[in-house]
Design a protein around this motif. Structure first.
Motif, PDB file in Angstrom:
ATOM      1  N   THR A   1       0.843  -1.196   0.000  1.00 57.43           N
ATOM      2  CA  THR A   1       0.000   0.000   0.000  1.00 57.43           C
ATOM      3  C   THR A   1       0.882   1.251   0.000  1.00 57.43           C
ATOM      4  N   THR A   2       0.338   2.308  -0.512  1.00 58.70           N
ATOM      5  CA  THR A   2       1.064   3.570  -0.504  1.00 58.70           C
ATOM      6  C   THR A   2       0.756   4.337   0.767  1.00 58.70           C
ATOM      7  N   PRO A   3       1.759   5.031   1.268  1.00 66.01           N
ATOM      8  CA  PRO A   3       1.497   5.799   2.497  1.00 66.01           C
ATOM      9  C   PRO A   3       0.507   6.924   2.223  1.00 66.01           C
ATOM     10  N   SER A   4      -0.332   7.185   3.197  1.00 60.50           N
ATOM     11  CA  SER A   4      -1.291   8.280   3.043  1.00 60.50           C
ATOM     12  C   SER A   4      -0.601   9.597   3.383  1.00 60.50           C
ATOM     13  N   MET A   5      -1.055  10.629   2.766  1.00 56.11           N
ATOM     14  CA  MET A   5      -0.504  11.956   3.009  1.00 56.11           C
ATOM     15  C   MET A   5      -1.312  12.610   4.120  1.00 56.11           C
ATOM     16  N   GLY A   6      -0.684  13.505   4.821  1.00 56.83           N
ATOM     17  CA  GLY A   6      -1.388  14.175   5.902  1.00 56.83           C
ATOM     18  C   GLY A   6      -0.771  15.527   6.190  1.00 56.83           C
ATOM     19  N   LEU A   7      -1.324  16.201   7.143  1.00 55.17           N
ATOM     20  CA  LEU A   7      -0.873  17.519   7.541  1.00 55.17           C
ATOM     21  C   LEU A   7      -0.753  17.528   9.057  1.00 55.17           C
ATOM     22  N   VAL A   8       0.357  17.993   9.558  1.00 52.70           N
ATOM     23  CA  VAL A   8       0.544  18.098  10.997  1.00 52.70           C
ATOM     24  C   VAL A   8       0.241  19.537  11.406  1.00 52.70           C
ATOM     25  N   ILE A   9      -0.656  19.691  12.340  1.00 50.76           N
ATOM     26  CA  ILE A   9      -1.039  21.013  12.834  1.00 50.76           C
ATOM     27  C   ILE A   9      -0.603  21.109  14.289  1.00 50.76           C
ATOM     28  N   ILE A  10       0.086  22.179  14.625  1.00 51.15           N
ATOM     29  CA  ILE A  10       0.504  22.372  16.012  1.00 51.15           C
ATOM     30  C   ILE A  10      -0.733  22.730  16.828  1.00 51.15           C
ATOM     31  N   PRO A  11      -1.037  21.936  17.855  1.00 51.95           N
ATOM     32  CA  PRO A  11      -2.242  22.184  18.660  1.00 51.95           C
ATOM     33  C   PRO A  11      -2.164  23.532  19.380  1.00 51.95           C
ATOM     34  N   PRO A  12      -3.279  24.240  19.458  1.00 49.92           N
ATOM     35  CA  PRO A  12      -3.266  25.551  20.106  1.00 49.92           C
ATOM     36  C   PRO A  12      -2.939  25.494  21.600  1.00 49.92           C
ATOM     37  N   GLY A  13      -3.071  24.336  22.229  1.00 45.53           N
ATOM     38  CA  GLY A  13      -2.782  24.224  23.660  1.00 45.53           C
ATOM     39  C   GLY A  13      -1.364  23.813  23.988  1.00 45.53           C
ATOM     40  N   ARG A  14      -0.552  23.556  22.976  1.00 43.52           N
ATOM     41  CA  ARG A  14       0.805  23.051  23.212  1.00 43.52           C
ATOM     42  C   ARG A  14       1.644  24.015  24.040  1.00 43.52           C
ATOM     43  N   ASP A  15       1.605  25.307  23.710  1.00 45.00           N
ATOM     44  CA  ASP A  15       2.433  26.267  24.437  1.00 45.00           C
ATOM     45  C   ASP A  15       2.023  26.386  25.903  1.00 45.00           C
ATOM     46  N   LEU A  16       0.739  26.244  26.183  1.00 40.93           N
ATOM     47  CA  LEU A  16       0.271  26.273  27.568  1.00 40.93           C
ATOM     48  C   LEU A  16       0.832  25.071  28.335  1.00 40.93           C
ATOM     49  N   VAL A  17       0.816  23.891  27.717  1.00 42.30           N
ATOM     50  CA  VAL A  17       1.378  22.686  28.349  1.00 42.30           C
ATOM     51  C   VAL A  17       2.879  22.881  28.580  1.00 42.30           C
ATOM     52  N   ASN A  18       3.575  23.415  27.580  1.00 42.80           N
ATOM     53  CA  ASN A  18       5.014  23.667  27.734  1.00 42.80           C
ATOM     54  C   ASN A  18       5.289  24.626  28.887  1.00 42.80           C
ATOM     55  N   ALA A  19       4.468  25.669  29.013  1.00 48.69           N
ATOM     56  CA  ALA A  19       4.646  26.656  30.081  1.00 48.69           C
ATOM     57  C   ALA A  19       4.422  26.031  31.455  1.00 48.69           C
ATOM     58  N   VAL A  20       3.396  25.175  31.571  1.00 47.80           N
ATOM     59  CA  VAL A  20       3.128  24.510  32.853  1.00 47.80           C
ATOM     60  C   VAL A  20       4.281  23.566  33.200  1.00 47.80           C
ATOM     61  N   GLU A  21       4.794  22.836  32.208  1.00 52.67           N
ATOM     62  CA  GLU A  21       5.932  21.952  32.458  1.00 52.67           C
ATOM     63  C   GLU A  21       7.148  22.749  32.924  1.00 52.67           C
ATOM     64  N   LYS A  22       7.388  23.877  32.294  1.00 52.72           N
ATOM     65  CA  LYS A  22       8.530  24.712  32.663  1.00 52.72           C
ATOM     66  C   LYS A  22       8.359  25.268  34.079  1.00 52.72           C
ATOM     67  N   CYS A  94      -9.076  23.002  26.041  1.00 50.05           N
ATOM     68  CA  CYS A  94      -9.273  21.566  25.793  1.00 50.05           C
ATOM     69  C   CYS A  94      -8.073  21.004  25.036  1.00 50.05           C
ATOM     70  N   SER A  95      -7.534  21.788  24.111  1.00 56.08           N
ATOM     71  CA  SER A  95      -6.352  21.376  23.364  1.00 56.08           C
ATOM     72  C   SER A  95      -5.175  21.125  24.306  1.00 56.08           C
ATOM     73  N   ALA A  96      -5.002  21.983  25.304  1.00 60.55           N
ATOM     74  CA  ALA A  96      -3.929  21.788  26.282  1.00 60.55           C
ATOM     75  C   ALA A  96      -4.128  20.477  27.049  1.00 60.55           C
ATOM     76  N   ALA A  97      -5.361  20.203  27.454  1.00 61.21           N
ATOM     77  CA  ALA A  97      -5.641  18.950  28.165  1.00 61.21           C
ATOM     78  C   ALA A  97      -5.381  17.745  27.260  1.00 61.21           C
ATOM     79  N   LEU A  98      -5.745  17.861  25.975  1.00 59.98           N
ATOM     80  CA  LEU A  98      -5.491  16.778  25.020  1.00 59.98           C
ATOM     81  C   LEU A  98      -3.991  16.572  24.811  1.00 59.98           C
ATOM     82  N   CYS A  99      -3.233  17.655  24.694  1.00 61.30           N
ATOM     83  CA  CYS A  99      -1.779  17.561  24.518  1.00 61.30           C
ATOM     84  C   CYS A  99      -1.126  16.886  25.725  1.00 61.30           C
ATOM     85  N   ALA A 100      -1.504  17.330  26.912  1.00 65.02           N
ATOM     86  CA  ALA A 100      -0.931  16.742  28.131  1.00 65.02           C
ATOM     87  C   ALA A 100      -1.299  15.268  28.235  1.00 65.02           C
ATOM     88  N   THR A 101      -2.529  14.913  27.872  1.00 66.11           N
ATOM     89  CA  THR A 101      -2.962  13.513  27.907  1.00 66.11           C
ATOM     90  C   THR A 101      -2.132  12.672  26.950  1.00 66.11           C
TER      91      THR A 101
END
Length: 130
Positions: A1-22, A94-101
């Motif tokens: 099978t051929t690999p499917s193409m896709g698009l990676v989108i940076i989640p809007p909550g990622r920076d909030l998760v990074n800030a909490v981790e820091k 919600c995006s931040a909670a999804l990223c952390a999960t």
């Protein structure tokens, strides 16, 4: 099978998760799935924007329940403007909670189902493993 193409989108909550981790000095990826609810409480304490966050682990799925603080109207407003937003990326909180999960789960997660019941958002997430 051929690999499917896709698009990676940076989640809007990622920076909030990074800030909490820091700020806390603790990485979600270092936590274990059995302790996911406790780990995600750091996100709540770090922002004060969640009233409750709970993760339940199934064999192939996770159930994520988010209750926003009653003073946060962002999620409600975005949901009323575009009810498909939470199926795709979620509001920023919600995006931040999804990223952390996903970091705690250590596997990619796919949103299978999302329901809103008053101030409660319930996600059914599929663990995407090969």
């Amino acid at each position: 099978t051929t690999p499917s193409m896709g698009l990676v989108i940076i989640p809007p909550g990622r920076d909030l998760v990074n800030a909490v981790e820091k700020r806390t000095g603790s990485k979600f990826k270092d936590d274990h799935l059995k302790d996911a609810t406790e780990a995600l409480m750091r996100l709540s304490k770090g922002t004060g924007l969640f009233k409750e966050i709970e993760v339940r682990d199934g064999k192939r799925t996770l159930e994520l329940t988010i209750v926003h603080d009653k003073d946060d109207s962002t999620c409600t407003e975005l949901w009323s403007e575009n009810d498909r937003l939470h199926d795709q990326v979620g509001c920023p909180l919600c995006s931040a909670a999804l990223c952390a999960t996903a970091r705690v789960a250590k596997v990619p997660l796919r949103i299978n189902k999302v329901e809103r019941k008053n101030d409660k958002i319930e996600y059914t997430l599929e663990k995407v493993v090969k």
